[in-house]
Design an enzyme around this catalytic site. Structure first.
Site, PDB file in Angstrom:
ATOM      1  CD  GLU A 130      -0.693  -0.353   3.771  1.00 44.65           C
ATOM      2  OE1 GLU A 130      -0.704  -1.603   3.838  1.00 44.65           O
ATOM      3  OE2 GLU A 130      -1.107   0.385   4.659  1.00 44.65           O
ATOM      4  CE  LYS A 132       7.244   5.253   5.368  1.00 47.80           C
ATOM      5  NZ  LYS A 132       7.297   6.673   5.726  1.00 47.80           N
ATOM      6  CG  ASP A 134       5.617  12.667   3.205  1.00 51.77           C
ATOM      7  OD1 ASP A 134       5.958  12.426   4.382  1.00 51.77           O
ATOM      8  OD2 ASP A 134       6.273  13.379   2.439  1.00 51.77           O
ATOM      9  CE1 TYR A 240       0.110   3.304   9.615  1.00 51.80           C
ATOM     10  CE2 TYR A 240      -0.596   4.976   8.042  1.00 51.80           C
ATOM     11  CZ  TYR A 240       0.164   4.595   9.137  1.00 51.80           C
ATOM     12  OH  TYR A 240       0.962   5.518   9.750  1.00 51.80           O
ATOM     13  CE  LYS A 328      10.418   6.595   2.361  1.00 48.06           C
ATOM     14  NZ  LYS A 328      11.153   7.128   3.504  1.00 48.06           N
ATOM     15  CB  CYS A 433      40.496  22.340  17.741  1.00 45.54           C
ATOM     16  SG  CYS A 433      38.815  22.586  18.344  1.00 45.54           S
ATOM     17  CB  CYS A 436      40.152  24.463  22.148  1.00 46.56           C
ATOM     18  SG  CYS A 436      40.842  22.930  21.520  1.00 46.56           S
ATOM     19  CB  CYS A 451      39.736  18.792  18.715  1.00 43.24           C
ATOM     20  SG  CYS A 451      40.198  19.700  20.188  1.00 43.24           S
ATOM     21  CB  CYS A 457      38.255  21.019  23.178  1.00 41.16           C
ATOM     22  SG  CYS A 457      37.344  21.610  21.731  1.00 41.16           S
TER      23      CYS A 457
HETATM   24  S1  IVH Z   1       2.672   0.763   8.987  1.00 41.80           S
HETATM   25  C1  IVH Z   1       4.646  -1.002  12.802  1.00 41.80           C
HETATM   26  N1  IVH Z   1       1.678   1.735   6.788  1.00 41.80           N
HETATM   27  O1  IVH Z   1       5.493   5.600   7.997  1.00 41.80           O
HETATM   28  C2  IVH Z   1       4.541  -0.247  11.544  1.00 41.80           C
HETATM   29  N2  IVH Z   1       3.053   3.150   8.091  1.00 41.80           N
HETATM   30  O2  IVH Z   1       8.303   5.193   8.450  1.00 41.80           O
HETATM   31  C3  IVH Z   1       3.402   0.689  11.509  1.00 41.80           C
HETATM   32  N3  IVH Z   1       3.282   5.418   7.212  1.00 41.80           N
HETATM   33  O3  IVH Z   1       5.307   5.738  11.487  1.00 41.80           O
HETATM   34  C4  IVH Z   1       3.415   1.557  10.342  1.00 41.80           C
HETATM   35  N4  IVH Z   1       2.009   5.137   5.457  1.00 41.80           N
HETATM   36  O4  IVH Z   1       3.710   7.201  10.115  1.00 41.80           O
HETATM   37  C5  IVH Z   1       2.445   1.975   7.849  1.00 41.80           C
HETATM   38  N5  IVH Z   1       0.692   2.501   4.850  1.00 41.80           N
HETATM   39  C6  IVH Z   1       1.452   2.725   5.899  1.00 41.80           C
HETATM   40  C7  IVH Z   1       2.049   3.961   6.123  1.00 41.80           C
HETATM   41  C8  IVH Z   1       2.845   4.139   7.240  1.00 41.80           C
HETATM   42  C9  IVH Z   1       2.737   5.989   6.133  1.00 41.80           C
HETATM   43  C10 IVH Z   1       4.178   6.082   8.148  1.00 41.80           C
HETATM   44  C11 IVH Z   1       3.856   5.915   9.598  1.00 41.80           C
HETATM   45  C12 IVH Z   1       5.064   5.281  10.204  1.00 41.80           C
HETATM   46  C13 IVH Z   1       6.112   5.696   9.238  1.00 41.80           C
HETATM   47  C14 IVH Z   1       7.312   4.779   9.298  1.00 41.80           C
END
Ligand code: IVH
Length: 756
Positions: A130, A132, A134, A240, A328, A433, A436, A451, A457
């Site tokens: 799914e 991620k 932001d 999620y 990512k 440095c 110092c 240093c 220092c």
């Molecule tokens: S699962 C135990 N699913 O990404 C893991 N996180 O980098 C629970 N985030 O803290 C997170 N979309 O804020 C999950 N589809 C998604 C997400 C997601 C965004 C964020 C979330 C998490 C952060 C980690």
């Protein structure tokens, strides 16, 4: 430049010194980025750059566990809570996700999961994939179907209570039907692109603050002390995940998400179940292709093992689940002018060059500085003298390519020689440095210039103090980096070493120039500070050990040491005892290094073990109790020779030792609690696994044993309580028999932990 945006020396090619330097650089970069992102809501580098930094840091730590820093960024989930909101301790920790930056790393993740579970490469294993989102994560607590609390992630353990604010978000149901009596729903609060543009236009028209990107707008909007302001902000929420539950939601991640949807939460429509790595890659590509047209920001694709029973078996590392990964999107880059180079001096004296850049927008965030790592990096070579960036050096006035991918400290990726100003000169790295004036030297094999001022220092002293009061250490409320700088410079009430924090109130009482009368201070703030200091006079052992700021002794190592020794008296006695052996270890290391160099020069094989043995056998003999104390120290799982040597060195350096003693004398140290594993048959015991395990992989067995409060060691010694030996056990079983260590087989182990 690699796909992750990191063009530094490959992790595999780093030597110890290079790795230590790199970890120092990454720690500084990531901490700065965390503060900018979480505390100031004003990121300075891109998510991709941040992620790349974290990934590289983790990879280096995995290769050199002993070099893991006291302030290792891998132990930190997010930033501390801002003052103003009530605090909420999460019933179940809110974790972050490990990252994968390319298809290979995604494959590594899948392989790691299979390996942990003991699954064949071809065995069926499904994941959900799914986007991620932001935004910022939020935990919503429903009791008997009624929303009773909403909390931000904070540092993962303690977040901010933003219930009133969350209630103003239309997509968050106030009541749900058919849910478990206790249900914590977790997800992401975010702002859509159109809403973001409209909000910024409105803010600009009203003369208010505009936001750099939708994520910051969402964070700034949710964390309004006045919830009526949040109500005017168009926030949205995707569910999620979940936290505490009174009963399981489902058997798979997909079914659980479907249930959350049925309860009335918005779940992401791009969520798919993927049956193979190929399907995961295709799903990633599909989401990436849609990224530009989605009405909200995403920065990758999250994959989670679908079967919740497998998720439970996989469990967690210190801050991330083993069963999920964020794949990512690649980092964003931009070209700008390098206007200058500043040198910062760190806690251990490391001189770190920082690029001052003509401000440039990279991925929605203005970047005005970037790390330059060390002098070799600037000169265009790695720690072995091999060229990087094709050997191009970096000069003031150069046109440089900077990258950031979302969260933290930017880096310089490349130089455009065609734009180099005429008459420019190679950068000359300072040999003293800047703070110092002491000589700054590079030891053989170290890519970092340090240093030599030590305690004299001011920069080192201040950085040490900042570390001392930092979150994983003494974490004194009202005594942050800014106040430390003020007190360090103060003539009347100075704080120049940690012990002086605990005499501040008495000194204040004895002077006419009271803190309460200073600029920026008053009766209340002074009283609060003294109270906060008093509160920390009683301190957990692991915090004290971490706070000492000893190289290679990060939060995890400090925790391991605390658990192992239990009390300050036992710990400091052990380090004292180990001293002579630690010195000998250093001498042996130096002898081995020399032998290696000599052998290389003569074109023969180095006699490593003989050289080492000879060094240990040299006169004067190391007392047996010192050798035993040293062996015990380096034998603790997770403690390497680097950490042990640094500890011993700090305790045997007279000025530093005196300062540590003054501090310990002012404190009441709380003994380390045994892990909360009451009734566990192996709590506090030291176990060793050997041979083949058939029902669990070694990694899973180790994780289970540790969760039950046991220590897992790599080799059998007199300290071993129990050996679990599978078929094919060899020398370890023999040694255990010689030492009379109890030995059981895998079935015996499963029976012992109640799974037989
Ligand atoms: S699962 C135990 N699913 O990404 C893991 N996180 O980098 C629970 N985030 O803290 C997170 N979309 O804020 C999950 N589809 C998604 C997400 C997601 C965004 C964020 C979330 C998490 C952060 C980690």
């Amino acid at each position: 430049m690699s796909e992750t945006g990191f063009e530094g020396i490959a992790v595999d090619a780093l030597d110890e010194a290079g790795a230590a330097a790199e970890l120092a650089r990454l720690a500084a970069l990531i901490h700065r980025a965390n503060t900018a992102y979480h505390t100031e809501d004003a990121p300075e580098i891109s998510d991709a750059a941040y992620d790349a930094a974290k990934a590289r840091n983790a990879a280096i730590e995995a290769r050199f566990p002993g070099l893991k820093r006291a302030d290792s960024p891998s132990d930190v989930v997010g930033a501390a809570t801002a003052e103003g909101f009530g605090k909420v301790t999460h019933a179940v920790r809110m974790l972050s996700l490990a990252n994968a930056f390319d298809a290979n790393e995604l494959a590594d993740f899948d392989a790691g999961v299979r390996n942990f579970l003991g699954l064949e490469k071809a065995a069926p294993l499904a994941y959900t994939g799914e986007p991620k989102i932001d935004g910022l994560s939020l935990s919503l607590r429903y009791e008997n179907g009624v929303l009773v609390q909403a909390a931000t992630r904070g540092d993962g353990e303690v977040g901010e209570n933003v219930t009133a604010n969350a209630r103003t978000i239309a997509e968050i149901p106030q009541e749900i039907a058919g849910a478990p009596a206790l249900l914590e729903v977790r997800g992401e609060v975010y702002m859509g692109h159109e809403d973001f543009a409209a909000l910024n236009a409105r803010q600009a028209a009203e003369g208010g603050k505009t936001f750099a990107n939708p994520r910051n707008a969402a964070a700034g909007s949710l964390r309004q002390l006045d919830a009526t302001i949040t109500a005017r902000r168009p926030l949205k929420f995707f569910a999620y995940a979940w936290g505490a539950l009174s009963e399981p939601l489902a058997e798979t991640q997909s079914e659980a998400i479907a249930r959350l949807h049925a309860f009335g939460f918005t779940t992401n429509p791009l969520t798919r179940r993927c049956e193979s790595l190929e399907e995961m890659r295709a799903h990633y590509a599909e989401i990436e292709a849609q990224r530009a047209t989605l009405p909200y920001d995403i920065d990758g694709v999250v994959f989670k093992v679908d079967d919740l029973a497998l998720q439970a078996r996989l469990g967690f590392r210190s801050t991330t689940p083993r069963w999920a990964i964020a794949h990512k999107f690649p980092a964003e880059k931009a070209w700008t002018c390098l206007e200058g180079i500043d040198i910062q001096v760190g806690r251990t004296g490391a001189l770190s060059p920082v690029a001052r850049l003509r401000p440039v927008t990279v991925g929605g965030v203005v970047v005005s500085n970037a790390t330059l790592h060390n002098e070799d990096y600037i000169a265009g070579r790695d720690s072995k003298g091999e060229p990087i960036r094709g050997g191009k050096d970096i000069r003031i006035g150069d046109w440089v390519e900077v990258y950031r991918a979302g969260d933290v400290i930017p880096k310089v990726a490349d130089v455009d020689l065609s734009k180099r100003p005429e008459g420019s000169e190679p950068y000359r790295f300072p040999e003293t440095c800047p703070d110092c004036g002491s000589e700054a030297v590079r030891e053989a094999g170290d890519s970092v210039r340090r240093c030599t001022g030590g305690l004299i220092c001011p920069a080192q002293a201040v950085e040490k103090l900042k570390h001392f009061v930092s979150r994983g250490a003494f974490d004194i409320e009202g005594l942050g980096a800014k106040q430390i700088e003020m007190f360090y410079a103060d003539e009347v009430l100075p704080i120049r070493e940690p012990a002086e924090i605990f005499t501040l109130q008495v000194r204040d009482a004895a002077t006419v120039s009271k803190l309460a009368n200073r600029d920026g201070w008053g009766e209340t703030s002074a009283r609060k500070l003294f109270a906060a200091i008093e509160e920390r006079r009683r301190i957990e052992l692991r915090r004290l050990i971490f706070a000492l700021g000893i190289r290679h002794v990060g939060e995890v190592v400090a925790g391991d040491l605390a658990r192992h020794y239990g009390s300050w008296a036992a710990f400091s006695h052990a380090v004292d005892l180990a001293g002579p052996a630690g010195q000998r270890h250093l001498a042996a290391e130096a002898a081995v290094r020399e032998e290696r160099e000599a052998a290389a020069a003569d074109g023969r094989r180095a006699r490593v073990s003989e050289t080492e043995a000879a060094a240990w056998a040299a006169e004067p003999a190391v007392p047996a109790e010192a050798k035993a104390a040293w062996d015990e120290l380096v034998g603790i799982d997770g403690i390497g020779a680097a950490a042990a040597t640094a500890l011993v060195a700090a305790f045997h350096q007279p000025a530093e030792r005196a300062s540590i003693d003054r501090l310990a004398g002012a404190l009441e140290v709380i003994d380390a609690a045994r892990p909360a594993t009451e009734g566990s048959p192996v709590a506090g015991k030291t176990l060793v696994f050997t041979g083949t395990l058939e029902k669990m992989t070694r990694a899973e067995a180790k994780a289970r044993a540790e969760a039950l409060g046991a220590k897992v060691a790599g080799s059998v010694s007199a300290k071993t309580d129990l050996l679990i030996a599978g078929p094919g056990a060899g020398s370890k079983a023999k040694k255990a028999a010689e030492l009379g260590v109890e030995t059981i087989d895998e079935d015996g182990w499963l029976a012992l932990i109640g799974e037989g």
